[in-house]
Design a protein around this motif. Structure first.
Motif: not given
Length: 223
Positions: A173-202
């Motif tokens: 249930g973490l937001t993009n900002a919380e994911i970024g803080a957890e993994l030391f990446i920007t929220p924008g990078t987290a959002k990009t990863h999530i978009a890639n994951i959605q595409a892979k998992l359809k």
């Protein structure tokens, strides 16, 4: 931008209460109401709302099938659906999420969560009532595979290690900002990863990522 909302619930007092809450928000307006699923489907196709709030148990067409028809591949114009119901049975939650719901809220969760759920759906996120999140993690995770299962039954992991880390956090249930803080990446990078994951998992949204994480035991059930 004003968020246009369609209410689908067979109880007029529930619809009135939701309308009162949502119309009080400066960026939201209720554009229609339906007392059964078939009418909701027709109104959704004619009014083209941004978000449909759908109960599960309705006459003529239930909310789970309504969700599938509005969000699935046969939908002329895919519409965001948030299921808002009294019933939090596991099979309802699971079916709603797999059918493409952008959230699953309990009516007893209160007006603040209702508003937050609509905004999350518009942002491409998803909200699940806190009352059922832990139970989902406990009960919806797939059972461990038998060691005797043939290796060919297990397809290659579709995600990279970093993407799996992000999928775990999405499932919690973490937001993009919380994911970024957890993994030391920007929220924008987290959002990009999530978009890639959605595409892979359809999957259509991050709820689908969470469902995949639970079903593959990527997120361990809590003790």
């Amino acid at each position: 931008m004003t968020i246009r909302i369609l209410l689908a619930d067979d109880h007029s007092d529930v619809r009135s209460g939701f309308r009162l809450v949502l119309d009080s928000q400066p960026d939201m307006t209720v554009v229609g109401e339906a007392a059964d699923g078939a009418t909701a489907l027709d109104l959704a196709r004619r009014l083209e709302p941004d978000v449909v709030l759908a109960d599960i148990r309705m006459p003529r067409l239930d909310g789970l099938e309504l969700t599938r028809l509005l969000t699935g591949p046969e939908a002329v114009r895919p519409t965001r659906v948030v299921v808002v119901t009294t019933f939090d049975h596991d099979e309802y939650v699971h079916t709603a999420l797999r059918n493409g719901a952008c959230g699953f809220l309990l009516k007893r969760s209160g007006p603040a969560l209702l508003i937050e759920g609509v905004r999350a759906a518009m942002a491409g996120d998803a909200l699940i009532s806190p009352q059922i999140t832990v139970r989902l993690l406990d009960r919806l995770a797939a059972p461990p595979r038998s060691p005797a299962s043939p290796a060919s039954a297990d397809p290659p992991a579709p995600l990279t290690g970093r993407e799996q880390d992000i999928a775990r956090l999405v499932a919690r249930g973490l937001t993009n900002a919380e994911i970024g803080a957890e993994l030391f990446i920007t929220p924008g990078t987290a959002k990009t990863h999530i978009a890639n994951i959605q595409a892979k998992l359809k999957t259509r949204n991050r709820v689908g990522i969470a469902a995949w994480a639970w079903e593959t035991n990527l997120v361990e059930p809590r003790a």
